[in-house]
Design a protein around this motif. Structure first.
Motif, PDB file in Angstrom:
ATOM      1  N   LYS A 492     -24.866  31.798   8.988  1.00  0.00           N
ATOM      2  CA  LYS A 492     -25.962  30.868   8.723  1.00  0.00           C
ATOM      3  C   LYS A 492     -26.724  30.681  10.012  1.00  0.00           C
ATOM      4  CE  LYS A 492     -27.296  26.460   6.714  1.00  0.00           C
ATOM      5  NZ  LYS A 492     -27.115  25.332   6.292  1.00  0.00           N
ATOM      6  N   ARG A 493     -26.206  30.513  11.168  1.00  0.00           N
ATOM      7  CA  ARG A 493     -26.766  30.394  12.412  1.00  0.00           C
ATOM      8  C   ARG A 493     -27.316  31.497  13.054  1.00  0.00           C
ATOM      9  NH1 ARG A 493     -22.596  25.740  15.095  1.00  0.00           N
ATOM     10  NH2 ARG A 493     -22.814  24.091  13.225  1.00  0.00           N
ATOM     11  N   LEU A 494     -26.952  32.640  12.839  1.00  0.00           N
ATOM     12  CA  LEU A 494     -27.486  33.899  13.312  1.00  0.00           C
ATOM     13  C   LEU A 494     -27.170  34.947  12.550  1.00  0.00           C
ATOM     14  CD1 LEU A 494     -28.938  35.247  15.933  1.00  0.00           C
ATOM     15  CD2 LEU A 494     -26.666  35.558  16.735  1.00  0.00           C
ATOM     16  N   ASN A 495     -28.392  35.656  11.990  1.00  0.00           N
ATOM     17  CA  ASN A 495     -28.175  36.898  11.086  1.00  0.00           C
ATOM     18  C   ASN A 495     -29.411  37.714  11.258  1.00  0.00           C
ATOM     19  OD1 ASN A 495     -30.161  35.981   9.056  1.00  0.00           O
ATOM     20  ND2 ASN A 495     -28.979  34.155   8.754  1.00  0.00           N
ATOM     21  N   GLY A 496     -29.544  38.692  10.545  1.00  0.00           N
ATOM     22  CA  GLY A 496     -30.398  39.582  10.766  1.00  0.00           C
ATOM     23  C   GLY A 496     -31.451  39.474  10.170  1.00  0.00           C
ATOM     24  N   PHE A 497     -31.717  38.645   9.067  1.00  0.00           N
ATOM     25  CA  PHE A 497     -32.994  38.532   8.576  1.00  0.00           C
ATOM     26  C   PHE A 497     -33.906  37.218   9.125  1.00  0.00           C
ATOM     27  CE2 PHE A 497     -32.496  39.986   3.589  1.00  0.00           C
ATOM     28  CZ  PHE A 497     -32.415  40.943   4.264  1.00  0.00           C
ATOM     29  N   PHE A 498     -33.136  36.382   9.752  1.00  0.00           N
ATOM     30  CA  PHE A 498     -33.627  35.114  10.272  1.00  0.00           C
ATOM     31  C   PHE A 498     -33.451  34.665  11.678  1.00  0.00           C
ATOM     32  CE2 PHE A 498     -32.942  34.656   5.721  1.00  0.00           C
ATOM     33  CZ  PHE A 498     -33.979  34.518   5.097  1.00  0.00           C
ATOM     34  N   GLY A 499     -32.600  35.624  12.228  1.00  0.00           N
ATOM     35  CA  GLY A 499     -32.304  35.221  13.449  1.00  0.00           C
ATOM     36  C   GLY A 499     -31.658  33.965  13.597  1.00  0.00           C
ATOM     37  N   HIS A 500     -31.907  32.975  14.615  1.00  0.00           N
ATOM     38  CA  HIS A 500     -31.443  31.596  14.582  1.00  0.00           C
ATOM     39  C   HIS A 500     -31.817  30.665  13.474  1.00  0.00           C
ATOM     40  CE1 HIS A 500     -29.213  32.487  18.491  1.00  0.00           C
ATOM     41  NE2 HIS A 500     -30.196  33.121  18.523  1.00  0.00           N
ATOM     42  N   GLY A 501     -33.110  31.311  12.729  1.00  0.00           N
ATOM     43  CA  GLY A 501     -33.379  30.388  11.980  1.00  0.00           C
ATOM     44  C   GLY A 501     -34.942  30.521  11.915  1.00  0.00           C
ATOM     45  N   VAL A 502     -35.669  29.405  10.962  1.00  0.00           N
ATOM     46  CA  VAL A 502     -37.098  29.272  10.767  1.00  0.00           C
ATOM     47  C   VAL A 502     -37.594  28.207  11.806  1.00  0.00           C
ATOM     48  CG1 VAL A 502     -39.038  28.687   9.195  1.00  0.00           C
ATOM     49  CG2 VAL A 502     -36.849  29.946   8.151  1.00  0.00           C
ATOM     50  N   VAL A 503     -38.432  28.443  12.547  1.00  0.00           N
ATOM     51  CA  VAL A 503     -38.827  27.521  13.630  1.00  0.00           C
ATOM     52  C   VAL A 503     -39.285  26.052  12.880  1.00  0.00           C
ATOM     53  CG1 VAL A 503     -39.352  29.333  15.285  1.00  0.00           C
ATOM     54  CG2 VAL A 503     -41.197  28.427  13.549  1.00  0.00           C
ATOM     55  N   ASN A 504     -39.234  24.947  13.780  1.00  0.00           N
ATOM     56  CA  ASN A 504     -39.455  23.747  13.048  1.00  0.00           C
ATOM     57  C   ASN A 504     -40.342  22.812  13.904  1.00  0.00           C
ATOM     58  OD1 ASN A 504     -39.087  20.749  12.426  1.00  0.00           O
ATOM     59  ND2 ASN A 504     -37.630  21.505  11.131  1.00  0.00           N
ATOM     60  N   ALA A 505     -41.632  22.914  13.650  1.00  0.00           N
ATOM     61  CA  ALA A 505     -42.766  22.362  14.441  1.00  0.00           C
ATOM     62  C   ALA A 505     -42.473  20.683  14.725  1.00  0.00           C
ATOM     63  CB  ALA A 505     -44.060  22.546  13.844  1.00  0.00           C
ATOM     64  N   LEU A 506     -41.822  20.173  13.382  1.00  0.00           N
ATOM     65  CA  LEU A 506     -41.813  18.509  13.783  1.00  0.00           C
ATOM     66  C   LEU A 506     -40.686  18.270  14.869  1.00  0.00           C
ATOM     67  CD1 LEU A 506     -42.318  15.593  12.936  1.00  0.00           C
ATOM     68  CD2 LEU A 506     -40.798  16.067  11.111  1.00  0.00           C
ATOM     69  N   ARG A 507     -39.597  19.300  14.887  1.00  0.00           N
ATOM     70  CA  ARG A 507     -38.505  18.858  15.962  1.00  0.00           C
ATOM     71  C   ARG A 507     -39.073  19.176  17.191  1.00  0.00           C
ATOM     72  NH1 ARG A 507     -34.290  21.858  12.478  1.00  0.00           N
ATOM     73  NH2 ARG A 507     -33.582  20.348  11.158  1.00  0.00           N
ATOM     74  N   ALA A 508     -39.911  19.794  17.229  1.00  0.00           N
ATOM     75  CA  ALA A 508     -40.568  20.421  18.753  1.00  0.00           C
ATOM     76  C   ALA A 508     -41.198  19.225  19.215  1.00  0.00           C
ATOM     77  CB  ALA A 508     -41.663  21.440  18.522  1.00  0.00           C
ATOM     78  N   VAL A 509     -41.952  18.415  18.610  1.00  0.00           N
ATOM     79  CA  VAL A 509     -42.510  17.115  19.020  1.00  0.00           C
ATOM     80  C   VAL A 509     -41.715  15.774  19.127  1.00  0.00           C
ATOM     81  CG1 VAL A 509     -44.804  18.236  18.640  1.00  0.00           C
ATOM     82  CG2 VAL A 509     -43.592  16.482  16.924  1.00  0.00           C
ATOM     83  N   LYS A 510     -40.659  15.798  18.586  1.00  0.00           N
ATOM     84  CA  LYS A 510     -39.734  14.714  18.832  1.00  0.00           C
ATOM     85  C   LYS A 510     -38.764  14.706  19.686  1.00  0.00           C
ATOM     86  CE  LYS A 510     -40.082  13.082  13.711  1.00  0.00           C
ATOM     87  NZ  LYS A 510     -39.152  12.947  12.684  1.00  0.00           N
TER      88      LYS A 510
END
Length: 510
Positions: A492-510
């Motif tokens: 779940k934390r690292l795979n071939g389809f999504f890498g480390h996951g889908v980016v999160n804009a809300l976390r970026a500004v918090k």
């Protein structure tokens, strides 16, 4: 027409990146690498072929190599001395082998296979222009939902990464600029003009930066719409007009690199773009293309090796100057962690020849270069887009890129990405070209929140804050035709389809 990610983008595992860097003697440096133009030759009147000649980055070596270039029938067009890259034109068919034998030359090769070439293709399908009637329907829905932008109801992608909520916390800093290295940007668009940075924009076609007013705009707005679409995804203003970008408060610049003859993105143009961005204080570059004419550049070919060397020197220089480079992974549905890939599209400036390549020895540039953030695409359901290239250890993060088979609950029910187009219009596109600017926008929000973060720290934050997304539990059939199209490997934390996951804009500004 500009030829972008309709098949492209790879990324290396870390050990391969390190060995690649060492074997070529790449020369990252924090010193200025502004080009010295030594010839008025332009792309329109160039000799038969263009070359990159890569040398040790010292004045004496470069001086002697320049003399050797002249002696074997070459003309230096631009000299990026601090990274040891010379852009050369020559009609001598033996120029490559002869210049590679010169003392001080570390690699050299042609950046194309023919002087003229056909137009390429753009993205995963043609653009769909939003009609006035459709716009009115979307605007009505947006108003009913209390959304600030008239077309926001169709922007499922913003909601998928929390960018709509992030804008209420921090829309991004005016001190942060994302440069769109692409087909040019129509900065007169009402959704872009307030956030556009002309002082950080240029036309790099031919390997020399042209900063004349408007030089960064598309040659043909009807065909060269790609860069304007990307720019809107990143930084379309929240101004009550049209759409919103992921980071509507940051600045966006345009560095045009698509050739006017064939729309292709040649290496010398991209070298110029990375150096220009670095020297003009750009914090993030978006690279929704691959460097032509080779989809994959193989290290056992001297021309392709020189392309990898030259572009990597330039992008490493940008990183050293504080620029994070983000790139799309490609639309070939290739597994970059496989043993072999069939490349049937290269070279794309002439007659392609099908070849089987090892993705650990042949590299998509710039996305597979060390330190570049490689982005795969998702649709509205959060699944990998049917076209998106993937691979364990290759993909860093994922983001919405659109998928016509994943249908959203929006007024248009269009699974593609809606954004700005030239001449004050809007339209839908899908591709990893559309996923990469979502990540570039989130990176700009991170830089706004953490102004002293380095490119490596920004990349680490992108991965750390991403929404971990597991591989699908059922066999992956992206287009629904009953055939398994790809296999996801990893946890779940690292795979071939999504890498480390889908980016999160809300976390970026918090």
């Amino acid at each position: 027409m500009a030829h972008l990610p309709s098949r492209r983008r790879l990324a290396l595992t870390a050990p391969v990146v390190l060995s690649l860097t060492a074997s070529l003697g790449f020369l990252p440096t924090a010193a200025s690498a502004a080009p010295v133009t030594t010839s008025a030759t332009r792309a329109t009147d160039a000799p038969a072929l263009a070359y990159v000649v890569n040398t040790r980055a010292d004045h004496r070596t470069i001086g002697s190599v320049k003399k050797a270039i002249a002696s074997v029938g070459g003309t230096v067009v631009a000299s990026y001395e601090k990274i040891g890259v010379l852009v050369v034109h020559s009609a001598n068919p033996d120029f490559g082998p002869r210049i590679r034998a010169v003392r001080g030359v570390q690699s050299a090769g042609a950046t194309r296979t023919t002087p003229l070439s056909p137009a390429g293709t753009t993205d995963e399908g043609a653009v769909q222009v939003l009609s006035k009637a459709e716009a009115a329907k979307v605007a009505k829905a947006s108003g009913a939902a209390g959304q600030s932008e008239p077309l926001e109801a169709d922007q499922w992608d913003l909601r998928a990464i929390g960018a709509d909520k992030a804008a209420t916390v921090n829309p991004g800093s005016r001190r942060v600029t994302v440069a769109v290295i692409d087909t040019g940007v129509d900065d007169t668009h009402p959704d872009l003009t307030a956030n556009f940075s002309a002082s950080q924009s240029a036309n790099c076609v031919g390997g020399v930066a042209d900063t004349a007013p408007g030089a960064w705009r598309p040659y043909n707005p009807t065909e060269d719409y790609h860069g304007t679409h990307v720019a809107g995804e990143i930084a379309a203003a929240r101004n009550g007009v049209g759409v919103a970008g992921v980071a509507p408060g940051v600045k966006v610049a345009s560095i045009k690199v698509s050739d006017p003859k064939d729309g292709l993105f040649y290496p010398e143009n991209v070298v110029c773009a990375f150096v220009f961005a670095a020297d003009h204080g750009v914090e993030v570059t978006n690279n929704s293309y691959y460097v032509d004419p080779w989809l994959y550049n193989c290290m056992d070919d001297p021309d392709q090796r020189a392309i990898v060397d030259a572009v990597n020197r330039a992008q490493l220089y940008a990183q050293k100057k504080g620029t994070l480079n983000v790139a799309s992974a490609g639309n070939s549905n290739h597994d970059l962690d496989s043993d072999a890939i069939v490349d049937a599209s290269s070279p794309d400036d002439g007659t392609p020849v099908s070849r089987t390549i090892d993705p650990h020895e042949c590299f998509d540039v710039p996305t597979q270069l060390p330190g570049v953030v490689t982005v795969s695409a998702t649709g509205v359901k959060g699944a990998k887009s049917y076209y998106s290239t993937y691979g364990l250890g290759a993909i860093d993060v994922a983001a919405p890129g659109g998928d016509k088979y994943q249908i959203p609950d929006t007024p248009s029910a269009n699974g593609r990405i809606l954004s700005t187009l030239p001449n004050n219009t809007y339209g839908y596109l899908q591709g990893t070209s559309m996923a990469s600017p979502h990540v570039a926008g989130v990176a700009a929000l991170l830089k706004s929140t953490h102004p002293y973060a380095s490119p490596a720290q920004l990349q680490a934050l992108l991965k750390l804050q991403a929404d971990s997304t597991a591989c699908p539990t059922e066999p992956y059939d992206g287009d629904g035709n009953g055939v398994v199209d790809a296999t996801c490997v990893g946890g779940k934390r690292l795979n071939g389809f999504f890498g480390h996951g889908v980016v999160n804009a809300l976390r970026a500004v918090k």
